[in-house]
Scaffold this motif. Structure first.
Motif, PDB file in Angstrom:
ATOM      1  N   ALA A   5      26.347 105.870  21.036  1.00 41.46           N
ATOM      2  CA  ALA A   5      26.131 106.235  19.647  1.00 41.46           C
ATOM      3  C   ALA A   5      26.934 105.311  18.741  1.00 41.46           C
ATOM      4  N   ASP A  31      24.156 110.140   9.245  1.00 39.08           N
ATOM      5  CA  ASP A  31      23.115 111.121   8.943  1.00 39.08           C
ATOM      6  C   ASP A  31      23.737 112.463   8.594  1.00 39.08           C
ATOM      7  N   GLU A  51      20.951 116.728  16.940  1.00 33.70           N
ATOM      8  CA  GLU A  51      20.789 115.533  16.115  1.00 33.70           C
ATOM      9  C   GLU A  51      21.634 114.384  16.662  1.00 33.70           C
ATOM     10  N   GLN A  80      19.861 112.991  19.730  1.00 31.63           N
ATOM     11  CA  GLN A  80      18.659 112.239  19.382  1.00 31.63           C
ATOM     12  C   GLN A  80      18.989 110.872  18.802  1.00 31.63           C
ATOM     13  N   ALA A  81      20.173 110.740  18.226  1.00 35.66           N
ATOM     14  CA  ALA A  81      20.564 109.464  17.619  1.00 35.66           C
ATOM     15  C   ALA A  81      21.071 108.461  18.636  1.00 35.66           C
TER      16      ALA A  81
END
Length: 654
Positions: A42, A69, A291, A294-295
């Protein structure tokens, strides 16, 4: 070695470094492709690899200053459930201006918790307007990301000092230890009622001009009051809805709960001056993790060397996450020891309910309540969990998570009894691209091959040691190490047969000293005086003993002998290369790394299910002389049952 991860195109499936794990189901001739979830790190800053102190590892760091985000916490589907404690009561108190908020410097959380564990003390807080709307809290969001919320009705404010918005009292410098106000600060004091009125009307007096000002967003006010222990603490607020800030909040809340168990599950709120305080329920907290996962992608840029905060492990036991999601999140970020144990315990219970078993592989796991429950996993399930979790930890360069996963799960593979092999089913979250992971790791060489592939991707020292120790254990237990030991013995025997020749020894020194893979410069005097001959003859004899133990699959004594053998090496060249070959490790494993591998491998099997820290040991570091940042890193290690390489060095051997 350090490396910078620059943006790169997605690797194609035929790239061996990105090939998905595939193992055959028991009784099936064809392998089953498992999943296309194994992606890259990430957008966080990696910890600089540091020196290994026994099993200590550096903690991965997250950059809270980078923009990221955000999560919309106002959606109806993310509203807190009726069973979530105290949220309504705290919101009522915030609406009635009955709450005080203290923002804490990110790296000073351990210091602040230390204060809460001691006698009462004065601390600076602010009283927000109704619902927290229309006030900036103290400090910048990236440095003071979180705040503690008190219900002031549970505190004694009779001796509190109160200053209005717009007046910067700087009480740290203008109130002495006896509570005397300095430099005229007493002239600006206001009453609680005056402060409440100013909050309601959004007015304050400008400190420099003396003019009354009305603004939509007020500067912070200051309430300097005594607090003691956990009295009055009702929640935590995070000052932005950015994903990394929310994860930081979940990690600090887990630290608070672990260090101050009487707090229980503190409600979490997100605050901004425009919309005030809003609750972040369990559904929203689960969404934060989703989230984040998913990133994760392989072309995310990572700023090498950026100083950030340590990833504080998160307790996910009450969140809506599958076992697969929790294992993946552990590799990429970090779960607390209790949360990881609970997830695997739940998986073991599901397996036990689906499979009739007469014998079991039992591993005692420390639980938060001090009880020892038994984890029953078949070897296939343990291999699947290790391969998947370590793969993600390697991609994220997460040494601490790799180490904690290894210590918890690996003993299942090497215990005296076994659970019958069975297919492992880990359900992904419904409706996601993951679908369902169904995978089985057969007991043949494919698991070992996968470990070697994972090891080839490791690049920081802590991850290398964690994966390397599992490679050594698996190769020894499976017998794959035996032909390499035999080959090494033959190589040494050939060298010893010719060692009486001075010319041969000098030639051997010359060849070794120019060998690019040598771990140390070969000492010429050792070859002239035949000291090298004696060292290698003794090394050969020790390898013969290791060969005997490997033939008998005596894993415990084999690892003990291996550690003893390595501990007697001082400046090995050829012997280090031979050890690297025998253990299935490459030239990145220098002597200290090989020693760390042997130490960890022995600890894993000698004390199955144990951690480096007792479950009743304080979570905060013992060494108060360390910097605030290092103490926070140490607390992150402790939450995963590990030792910090610097702060805990003096306690690692105890």
């Amino acid at each position: 070695q350090d490396r910078t991860l620059a943006p790169s195109p997605r690797r194609m499936p035929d790239d061996p470094l990105m090939s998905p794990l595939s193992f055959g189901l028991p009784g099936s001739a064809a392998p089953m492709l498992v999943l296309d979830l194994l992606e890259g790190p990430a957008d966080v800053a990696l910890a600089k690899p540091g020196a290994i102190v026994q099993d200590g590892v550096p903690v991965r760091r997250v950059n809270l200053h980078a923009r990221g985000d955000r999560l919309d916490v106002d959606g109806a589907e993310l509203s807190p459930g009726p069973d979530e404690p105290h949220i309504a009561e705290v919101l009522e108190a915030i609406g009635a201006q009955c709450c005080l908020v203290k923002t804490v410097v990110n790296e000073h959380w351990v210091d602040f918790i230390d204060q809460l564990q001691g006698p009462r003390f004065r601390t600076c807080t602010s009283m927000p307007p109704p619902m927290g709307i229309g006030m900036r809290l103290f400090g910048g969001t990236s440095s003071y990301t979180l705040g503690v919320i008190w219900d002031r009705r549970k505190l004694d404010l009779s001796d509190a000092f109160i200053w209005p918005s717009g007046y910067f009292a700087k009480s740290d410098y203008n109130v002495d230890a006896n509570g005397r106000l300095l430099n005229g600060r007493e002239k600006a004091l206001v009453s609680l009622e005056q402060l409440m009125h100013s909050n309601e009307t959004k007015t304050y007096r400008h400190q420099l001009t003396g003019d009354d000002v009305t603004e939509k967003v007020l500067p912070y006010n200051e309430v300097l009051t005594f607090v003691e222990g956990i009295v009055g603490i009702v929640g935590i607020c995070v000052r932005s809805s950015e994903i990394m800030h929310m994860l930081w909040a979940l990690g600090i809340r887990s630290l608070l709960q672990r260090a101050l168990p009487a707090l229980g599950e503190l409600p979490l709120f997100v605050h901004d001056p425009e919309r005030g305080m809003r609750p972040v329920g369990r559904a929203a907290q689960s969404k934060v993790v989703h989230e984040f996962l998913q990133a994760l992608h392989p072309h995310a840029a990572v700023a090498d060397g950026t100083v950030g905060m340590p990833c504080m492990p998160i307790d996910t036991r009450l969140l809506e996450l599958s076992v697969l999601e929790q294992i993946r999140f552990h590799g990429a970020y970090g779960l607390t020891q209790d949360a990881l144990s609970s997830a695997l315990q739940g998986l073991a219970m599901n397996e036990a309910s689906d499979t009739s078993q007469e014998s079991s592989s039992q591993l005692a796991i420390p639980q938060a309540e001090g009880q020892r429950q038994m984890l029953n996993l078949c070897p296939d399930a343990a291999r699947t969990i290790l391969a998947f979790g370590l793969h993600q930890a390697v991609l994220s360069d997460n040494s601490a998570s790799a180490m904690s996963l290894l210590r918890l799960v690996a003993p299942v593979l090497f215990s005296a009894t076994t659970v019958p092999n069975a297919a492992l089913s880990l359900a992904g979250r419904a409706g996601t691209a993951q679908g369902q992971l169904v995978r089985s790791c057969s007991s043949d060489s494919r698991f070992s091959d996968e470990l070697h592939r994972i090891c080839s991707r490791s690049f920081s020292r802590g991850v290398l040691v964690a994966v390397g120790s599992l490679v050594a254990l698996e190769d020894f237990a499976s017998g794959r190490m035996l032909p390499r030991i035999v080959e090494a013995c033959h190589q040494l025997e050939g060298w010893l047969d010719n060692s009486n020749s001075f010319v041969f020894r000098v030639g051997s020194w010359h060849e070794l000293s120019h060998h690019s893979g040598a771990g140390h410069d070969a000492a010429f005097s050792a070859f002239v005086t035949k000291r090298a001959v004696g060292n290698r003859r003794q090394f050969h004899d020790e390898l013969l003993e290791l060969e005997r133990l490997e033939e008998g699959r005596d894993l415990l004594h084999g690892m003990q002998h291996l550690r003893s053998l390595i501990s007697h090496l001082h400046h090995p060249c050829l012997r280090l290369e031979i050890l690297q070959h025998i253990l299935g490790l490459d030239s990145r494993f220098d002597l200290s790394a090989v020693q760390a591998v042997s130490n960890l491998a022995l600890n894993v099997i000698a004390e199955p299910g144990s951690t480096l820290r007792a479950e009743d040991e304080p979570i905060l570091p013992k060494d108060s002389r360390a910097t605030s940042f290092l103490r926070l890193e140490a607390a992150a290690c402790h939450m995963q049952g590990l030792v910090h390489p610097e702060v805990d060095a003096q306690y690692a051997g105890s």
